[in-house]
Scaffold this motif. Structure first.
Motif, PDB file in Angstrom:
ATOM      1  N   THR A   1     -15.832 -22.585 -64.765  1.00 44.65           N
ATOM      2  CA  THR A   1     -16.605 -23.639 -64.097  1.00 44.65           C
ATOM      3  C   THR A   1     -15.669 -24.492 -63.232  1.00 44.65           C
ATOM      4  O   THR A   1     -14.454 -24.475 -63.407  1.00 44.65           O
ATOM      5  CB  THR A   1     -17.287 -24.570 -65.118  1.00 44.65           C
ATOM      6  OG1 THR A   1     -16.275 -25.237 -65.873  1.00 44.65           O
ATOM      7  CG2 THR A   1     -18.199 -23.791 -66.053  1.00 44.65           C
TER       8      THR A   1
ATOM      9  N   THR B   1     -30.429 -28.202 -59.932  1.00 46.04           N
ATOM     10  CA  THR B   1     -30.603 -29.384 -60.785  1.00 46.04           C
ATOM     11  C   THR B   1     -31.141 -30.529 -59.933  1.00 46.04           C
ATOM     12  O   THR B   1     -31.168 -30.432 -58.709  1.00 46.04           O
ATOM     13  CB  THR B   1     -29.269 -29.865 -61.388  1.00 46.04           C
ATOM     14  OG1 THR B   1     -28.500 -30.494 -60.344  1.00 46.04           O
ATOM     15  CG2 THR B   1     -28.470 -28.722 -61.984  1.00 46.04           C
TER      16      THR B   1
ATOM     17  N   ASP C   1     -20.516 -26.494 -68.432  1.00 54.11           N
ATOM     18  CA  ASP C   1     -21.334 -25.672 -69.338  1.00 54.11           C
ATOM     19  C   ASP C   1     -22.815 -26.045 -69.262  1.00 54.11           C
ATOM     20  O   ASP C   1     -23.696 -25.189 -69.329  1.00 54.11           O
ATOM     21  CB  ASP C   1     -20.838 -25.817 -70.780  1.00 54.11           C
ATOM     22  CG  ASP C   1     -19.459 -25.179 -70.954  1.00 54.11           C
ATOM     23  OD1 ASP C   1     -19.101 -24.328 -70.106  1.00 54.11           O
ATOM     24  OD2 ASP C   1     -18.748 -25.553 -71.903  1.00 54.11           O
ATOM     25  N   GLU C   2     -23.080 -27.325 -69.125  1.00 51.17           N
ATOM     26  CA  GLU C   2     -24.480 -27.756 -69.045  1.00 51.17           C
ATOM     27  C   GLU C   2     -25.149 -27.171 -67.794  1.00 51.17           C
ATOM     28  O   GLU C   2     -26.292 -26.706 -67.843  1.00 51.17           O
ATOM     29  CB  GLU C   2     -24.548 -29.290 -69.030  1.00 51.17           C
ATOM     30  CG  GLU C   2     -25.959 -29.818 -69.112  1.00 51.17           C
ATOM     31  CD  GLU C   2     -26.045 -31.337 -68.975  1.00 51.17           C
ATOM     32  OE1 GLU C   2     -25.001 -32.035 -69.030  1.00 51.17           O
ATOM     33  OE2 GLU C   2     -27.185 -31.822 -68.789  1.00 51.17           O
ATOM     34  N   HIS C   3     -24.398 -27.192 -66.696  1.00 51.02           N
ATOM     35  CA  HIS C   3     -24.939 -26.624 -65.458  1.00 51.02           C
ATOM     36  C   HIS C   3     -25.150 -25.118 -65.611  1.00 51.02           C
ATOM     37  O   HIS C   3     -26.173 -24.567 -65.188  1.00 51.02           O
ATOM     38  CB  HIS C   3     -23.985 -26.926 -64.288  1.00 51.02           C
ATOM     39  CG  HIS C   3     -24.530 -26.542 -62.946  1.00 51.02           C
ATOM     40  ND1 HIS C   3     -23.730 -26.121 -61.915  1.00 51.02           N
ATOM     41  CD2 HIS C   3     -25.807 -26.501 -62.463  1.00 51.02           C
ATOM     42  CE1 HIS C   3     -24.479 -25.853 -60.854  1.00 51.02           C
ATOM     43  NE2 HIS C   3     -25.745 -26.083 -61.156  1.00 51.02           N
ATOM     44  N   ARG C   4     -24.180 -24.443 -66.263  1.00 47.00           N
ATOM     45  CA  ARG C   4     -24.329 -22.999 -66.445  1.00 47.00           C
ATOM     46  C   ARG C   4     -25.604 -22.680 -67.238  1.00 47.00           C
ATOM     47  O   ARG C   4     -26.356 -21.772 -66.898  1.00 47.00           O
ATOM     48  CB  ARG C   4     -23.108 -22.387 -67.138  1.00 47.00           C
ATOM     49  CG  ARG C   4     -23.295 -20.892 -67.306  1.00 47.00           C
ATOM     50  CD  ARG C   4     -22.084 -20.064 -67.662  1.00 47.00           C
ATOM     51  NE  ARG C   4     -20.837 -20.392 -67.056  1.00 47.00           N
ATOM     52  CZ  ARG C   4     -20.475 -20.103 -65.792  1.00 47.00           C
ATOM     53  NH1 ARG C   4     -21.317 -19.486 -64.983  1.00 47.00           N
ATOM     54  NH2 ARG C   4     -19.286 -20.430 -65.353  1.00 47.00           N
ATOM     55  N   GLU C   5     -25.863 -23.463 -68.267  1.00 47.14           N
ATOM     56  CA  GLU C   5     -27.051 -23.264 -69.094  1.00 47.14           C
ATOM     57  C   GLU C   5     -28.330 -23.359 -68.235  1.00 47.14           C
ATOM     58  O   GLU C   5     -29.238 -22.533 -68.342  1.00 47.14           O
ATOM     59  CB  GLU C   5     -27.038 -24.352 -70.194  1.00 47.14           C
ATOM     60  CG  GLU C   5     -28.123 -24.250 -71.244  1.00 47.14           C
ATOM     61  CD  GLU C   5     -28.027 -22.965 -72.051  1.00 47.14           C
ATOM     62  OE1 GLU C   5     -26.899 -22.442 -72.207  1.00 47.14           O
ATOM     63  OE2 GLU C   5     -29.100 -22.481 -72.501  1.00 47.14           O
ATOM     64  N   ILE C   6     -28.351 -24.350 -67.370  1.00 48.83           N
ATOM     65  CA  ILE C   6     -29.517 -24.525 -66.484  1.00 48.83           C
ATOM     66  C   ILE C   6     -29.667 -23.315 -65.561  1.00 48.83           C
ATOM     67  O   ILE C   6     -30.760 -22.764 -65.383  1.00 48.83           O
ATOM     68  CB  ILE C   6     -29.373 -25.824 -65.650  1.00 48.83           C
ATOM     69  CG1 ILE C   6     -29.468 -27.040 -66.570  1.00 48.83           C
ATOM     70  CG2 ILE C   6     -30.411 -25.888 -64.530  1.00 48.83           C
ATOM     71  CD1 ILE C   6     -29.083 -28.355 -65.912  1.00 48.83           C
TER      72      ILE C   6
ATOM     73  N   SER D   1     -24.313 -14.316 -63.466  1.00 49.99           N
ATOM     74  CA  SER D   1     -23.485 -14.565 -64.636  1.00 49.99           C
ATOM     75  C   SER D   1     -22.060 -14.049 -64.421  1.00 49.99           C
ATOM     76  O   SER D   1     -21.861 -12.997 -63.801  1.00 49.99           O
ATOM     77  CB  SER D   1     -24.138 -13.856 -65.821  1.00 49.99           C
ATOM     78  OG  SER D   1     -23.236 -13.831 -66.877  1.00 49.99           O
TER      79      SER D   1
ATOM     80  N   GLU E   1     -28.455 -20.255 -66.009  1.00 53.23           N
ATOM     81  CA  GLU E   1     -28.739 -19.036 -66.781  1.00 53.23           C
ATOM     82  C   GLU E   1     -30.216 -18.936 -67.161  1.00 53.23           C
ATOM     83  O   GLU E   1     -30.785 -17.852 -67.208  1.00 53.23           O
ATOM     84  CB  GLU E   1     -27.905 -19.002 -68.083  1.00 53.23           C
ATOM     85  CG  GLU E   1     -26.420 -18.717 -67.902  1.00 53.23           C
ATOM     86  CD  GLU E   1     -26.086 -17.229 -67.690  1.00 53.23           C
ATOM     87  OE1 GLU E   1     -26.994 -16.387 -67.809  1.00 53.23           O
ATOM     88  OE2 GLU E   1     -24.910 -16.940 -67.379  1.00 53.23           O
ATOM     89  N   THR E   2     -30.836 -20.077 -67.451  1.00 52.30           N
ATOM     90  CA  THR E   2     -32.208 -20.047 -67.962  1.00 52.30           C
ATOM     91  C   THR E   2     -33.261 -20.247 -66.868  1.00 52.30           C
ATOM     92  O   THR E   2     -34.450 -20.165 -67.128  1.00 52.30           O
ATOM     93  CB  THR E   2     -32.401 -21.120 -69.055  1.00 52.30           C
ATOM     94  OG1 THR E   2     -31.935 -22.367 -68.533  1.00 52.30           O
ATOM     95  CG2 THR E   2     -31.604 -20.780 -70.308  1.00 52.30           C
ATOM     96  N   SER E   3     -32.786 -20.528 -65.658  1.00 49.80           N
ATOM     97  CA  SER E   3     -33.750 -20.762 -64.577  1.00 49.80           C
ATOM     98  C   SER E   3     -34.405 -19.445 -64.163  1.00 49.80           C
ATOM     99  O   SER E   3     -33.769 -18.387 -64.156  1.00 49.80           O
ATOM    100  CB  SER E   3     -33.021 -21.361 -63.372  1.00 49.80           C
ATOM    101  OG  SER E   3     -33.875 -21.335 -62.258  1.00 49.80           O
TER     102      SER E   3
END
Ligand SMILES: C[S@@+](CC[C@H](N)C(=O)[O-])C[C@H]1O[C@@H](n2cnc3c(N)ncnc32)[C@H](O)[C@@H]1O
Ligand SMILES: Nc1c(NC[C@H](O)[C@H](O)[C@H](O)CO)[nH]c(=O)[nH]c1=O
Ligand SMILES: N[C@@H](Cc1ccc(O)cc1)C(=O)O
Ligand code: SF4
Length: 450
Positions: free
Chosen positions: A187, A217, A159-164, A177, A166-168
């Motif tokens: 994931t 990342t 989830d943390e990677h997805r957040e990065i 997405s 999604e917002t990049s």
């Protein structure tokens, strides 16, 4: 070696390789070193793989000398047992845009989007579908799951990677997405947790998949493999290796990570305590020096890590691949080349105990022959196979314990069921009533299939 092409054709012209299969060594000296156990050099390996650079083509008398030396070494190192494992292949998705020219497993990811109307032959599994498939196979007695997949743009590490992702605002991350796709692969960590049923051994996440799992990342490969291990990953498939020489990778898989990054990922996996296998996919545009350099890179990696359990030569299956369709290759490796590759792997990799003969690639008859050319492991039951089949291979998708016992005893060797790490072993009595796996938590000797 006049029969080795100077150049390989590409759609844009031709490429000349810097590495050539010429040496200052003689075949006789290389063979003497192989026989007495001296560590081989790249030049020695080239001499053995070519049966001598002083002669055109394969010299069959010399080839037999190389195979005999390798078979003898196999007997010294591991004895007469032939091992295999009760495993399942569960590949999660075929969606991949990396574009490797030897691969027909992949399907362009656009076809997986919700707005795409036509049929395509690919698949994506949700974590709960993966779990069901593993559960069924576990009931049948397997205790290893091997999972390798396409680099689906919606896959993130967690989830943390997805957040990065999604917002990049970077446009070069090969991310979309999951909402845009008909099916959500979730994931990597969710897939691993889903497949981690019972005490199954999870063998997954090639260096290429690990690269995808950290894109965008600054996380190290240690961080990525550490998180996957926490989710239940037990060991890493050393595929995506292909040929570990960049001038070859530039031709057959320009979209893949380079040799150094592949090695970096494998070292990181080892440093967090994961075991790994190693492979070479050969028989396409590369020459014998590339094969020898690849073996050296694997041997060096093993000197540094000690984490490699086996080496698996993967003979290129050419029929349905872009490399063949574009006229860049005329075929895969010859039988002589296959046998010499197994033998020289055994002789060169003095720090890797097990060399696998892959029946997916060689079939039963030639697969058994490989067990007298230096190999000692005969792969696993797998229950499902998509990569080789889609490339045009037709040796099937399953071997039962009964078939293993029959084949291995037919060549006078001992069939032995093993765990993934080779630590647990059980010799099989071919005359026993029950001929199914017994090493796994739910393996009670019942045959996997009729
Ligand atoms: C299909 S990929 C799946 C995992 C991931 N996408 C990756 O590349 O690491 C796994 C491996 O299958 C092997 N493979 C693919 N196509 C092949 C072919 N036509 N013949 C032999 N091996 C092949 C390659 O060695 C490749 O690294
Ligand atoms: N588990 C092993 C496999 N599995 C089959 C692969 O998924 C496959 O489709 C193919 O080998 C890709 O190149 N194959 C092996 O050769 N060895 C294994 O241990
Ligand atoms: N599943 C394989 C073949 C393989 C897998 C794992 C191994 O440890 C060895 C070979 C692949 O991706 O090509
Ligand atoms: S080998 Fe792996 S990365 Fe390359 S195209 Fe096939 S699935 Fe994608």
């Amino acid at each position: 070696m006049p029969d080795v092409p100077e150049t390989v054709g590409t759609p844009d012209g031709s490429v000349e390789f810097e590495h050539r299969p010429t040496t200052a060594q003689s075949f006789e000296n290389a063979l003497a070193k192989a026989r007495n156990g001296t560590r081989l050099t790249v030049d020695d390996a080239v001499e053995l793989l070519t049966t001598g650079t002083d002669r055109d083509g394969i010299d069959h008398y010399r080839k037999e000398q190389v195979l005999e030396a390798a078979d003898r070494r196999r007997a010294e190192v591991v004895g007469d047992e032939v091992t295999f494992v009760a495993n399942l292949n569960n590949n999660v998705t075929t969606a991949c845009n990396t574009g490797c020219l030897f691969c027909n497993f992949k399907d362009r990811s656009e076809q997986f989007r919700s707005d795409y109307q036509e049929d395509h032959g690919g698949f994506t599994k949700t974590p709960s579908e993966s779990r069901e498939i593993v559960r069924d196979a576990l009931d049948r007695g397997i205790y290893e799951v091997c999972s390798v997949s396409g680099l689906h743009p919606a896959l993130a590490l967690d989830d943390e990677h997805r957040e990065i992702l999604e917002t990049s605002d970077r446009g070069d991350l090969n991310y979309r997405s999951p909402d845009e796709y008909e099916k959500d692969p979730a994931t990597y960590c969710e897939q691993i947790r889903a497949m981690n049923v019972g005490d199954v051994h999870l063998h997954s996440m090639t260096p290429e998949e690990a690269y995808h799992a950290r894109r965008g990342t600054d996380w190290s490969y240690e961080e990525v493999y550490g998180r996957l291990q926490d989710a239940g990953l037990d060991s890493v498939p050393g595929t995506a290796a292909e040929i570990l020489v960049d001038e070859v990778r530039d031709v057959i898989c320009p979209g893949k990570i380079g040799t150094d990054e592949w090695l970096e990922a494998m070292e990181a996996a080892a440093s967090v305590g994961l075991d790994m296998t190693s492979t070479m996919m050969y028989g396409h545009v590369e020459n014998e020096r590339h094969r020898a350099l690849h073996l050296q890179r694997i041997r060096d990696l093993q000197d540094r890590t000690g984490a490699i359990t086996e080496f698996v030569p993967l003979s290129f299956v050419h029929e349905e691949t872009p490399l063949y369709e574009r006229g860049m290759v005329e075929s895969g490796a010859t039988v002589d080349e296959d046998e010499l590759l197994i033998a020289v792997s055994r002789l060169f990799l003095d720090n890797v105990d097990h060399i696998q003969s892959s029946w997916v690639k060689y079939g039963d008859t030639q697969g058994l022959k490989m067990l007298t050319c230096g190999a000692d492991d005969f792969m696993g039951t797998i229950l499902s196979e998509e990569i080789t089949k889609r490339a045009g291979g037709d040796y099937g998708e399953f071997r039962s314990f009964q078939e293993y016992a029959d084949m291995i005893t037919a060549i006078g060797r001992t069939p032995v069921e093993r765990s993934t790490d080779y630590e647990q072993r059980r010799a099989i009595d071919p005359d026993a009533d029950v001929l199914g796996p017994q090493l796994g938590p739910q393996a009670d000797g019942t045959p996997l299939l009729d």
